[in-house]
Design a protein around this motif. Sequence first.
Motif, PDB file in Angstrom:
ATOM      1  N   ILE A 196       0.792  -1.118  -0.116  1.00 53.00           N
ATOM      2  CA  ILE A 196      -0.239  -0.136  -0.141  1.00 53.00           C
ATOM      3  C   ILE A 196       0.742   1.358   0.040  1.00 53.00           C
ATOM      4  N   LYS A 241      -0.456   4.450   1.211  1.00 55.37           N
ATOM      5  CA  LYS A 241      -0.983   5.328   2.282  1.00 55.37           C
ATOM      6  C   LYS A 241       0.262   5.492   3.353  1.00 55.37           C
ATOM      7  N   VAL A 294      -9.543   5.743  -7.600  1.00 54.68           N
ATOM      8  CA  VAL A 294      -8.761   5.289  -6.325  1.00 54.68           C
ATOM      9  C   VAL A 294      -8.504   6.307  -5.502  1.00 54.68           C
ATOM     10  N   ASP A 313      -6.608   6.183   0.395  1.00 54.05           N
ATOM     11  CA  ASP A 313      -6.639   4.847   1.404  1.00 54.05           C
ATOM     12  C   ASP A 313      -6.367   3.744   0.687  1.00 54.05           C
ATOM     13  N   ARG A 314      -6.466   3.576  -0.710  1.00 46.63           N
ATOM     14  CA  ARG A 314      -6.515   2.435  -1.653  1.00 46.63           C
ATOM     15  C   ARG A 314      -5.505   2.449  -2.431  1.00 46.63           C
ATOM     16  N   TYR A 315      -4.564   3.179  -2.392  1.00 46.25           N
ATOM     17  CA  TYR A 315      -3.881   3.452  -3.727  1.00 46.25           C
ATOM     18  C   TYR A 315      -2.338   2.525  -3.300  1.00 46.25           C
ATOM     19  N   TYR A 316      -2.125   1.812  -4.189  1.00 53.47           N
ATOM     20  CA  TYR A 316      -0.973   0.899  -4.294  1.00 53.47           C
ATOM     21  C   TYR A 316       0.363   1.594  -4.685  1.00 53.47           C
ATOM     22  N   ASN A 374      -2.490   0.952 -10.434  1.00 58.49           N
ATOM     23  CA  ASN A 374      -3.493   0.998  -9.714  1.00 58.49           C
ATOM     24  C   ASN A 374      -4.755   0.710 -10.581  1.00 58.49           C
ATOM     25  N   HIS A 408      -7.393  -2.207  -9.633  1.00 57.92           N
ATOM     26  CA  HIS A 408      -8.838  -1.997  -9.107  1.00 57.92           C
ATOM     27  C   HIS A 408      -9.739  -1.963 -10.088  1.00 57.92           C
ATOM     28  N   ASP A 449      -3.564  -5.952   4.939  1.00 63.64           N
ATOM     29  CA  ASP A 449      -4.803  -5.421   4.864  1.00 63.64           C
ATOM     30  C   ASP A 449      -4.683  -3.699   4.909  1.00 63.64           C
ATOM     31  N   PHE A 450      -5.593  -3.266   4.272  1.00 65.89           N
ATOM     32  CA  PHE A 450      -5.283  -1.760   4.160  1.00 65.89           C
ATOM     33  C   PHE A 450      -5.681  -1.042   5.434  1.00 65.89           C
ATOM     34  N   GLU A 451      -6.568  -1.571   6.549  1.00 70.58           N
ATOM     35  CA  GLU A 451      -6.916  -1.190   7.524  1.00 70.58           C
ATOM     36  C   GLU A 451      -5.980  -1.792   8.766  1.00 70.58           C
TER      37      GLU A 451
END
Length: 258
Positions: free
Chosen positions: A100, A102, A127, A130-133, A169, A173, A185-187
């Motif tokens: 990720i 972020k 995108v 929070d979801r950018y690779y 991205n 996506h 995971d992102f979170e």
Amino acid sequence: MKTVFYTIIGDSHYYGCRTDEFVKSFKYFHPDIDLVVFGQLDIDRTIGINPLLNFYNSKATFAKQLYNDYELVVNIDADHLIFGRMEELLLGDYDVAVPINKNSWLNCGIKALSSSNGVDDIPVDIVSYDRYYQGGLITSTSRLFWDYYEYASLSHGMLLRNKENDILNLLCHLLPFRVKVLEGDFEEIRCWYGCSSLGKECEFRATNSGVVLDNKPVRANHFARCGVTKIHPCELFGQEVIDFIYNRILVDYPLYYH
């Protein structure tokens, strides 16, 4: 799974990115895995094939020089320092695996703006931040991914702000590739790769088994800033991490280039 890592680094960036330190840190933790360094001669030869190719859209083109001989192909930028074996990546349980982006330093995203009869719509997130690779480490078991990545990079990459990183991205996506987030995971980050730890380097801690951040292992740190000459580890990390780097991983390297 037969695996290869490759990096693309020209003469103008080789020493500023401390490529020798990257290579040694990689081989310290991955002595069993092939690493290909595409240097200036390789870059000149490859880019000379197609007038559309340049340094900002050619990652997939270099991957295609390797993907017939390997099941898992990994692109990694040379301004990385490896702090542990990249176990999550080596599983190969995906079509594409990426870290990720972020972080607490610099974030990116992609918005779309459509128009009709001369009236612009409100921009919408394609995108989000929070979801950018992050495109400094791209791994794939899919030849089709590298084919699509090359086509899209050559046809549209130079039109986008972040060039082939935005293309990456959009592919991950919008197309049905099985994408794995290397941090877990992102979170809920379970380990650290690439740029996700940017801005937190002073919080890294050394242990007997490796380097950790928030008690989670750091696999790879991407310096990813400051242009050609990257910040030296001695100016970025605490003393215990500096000692881990230069007394364990890079024992025969000087602290500074002269």
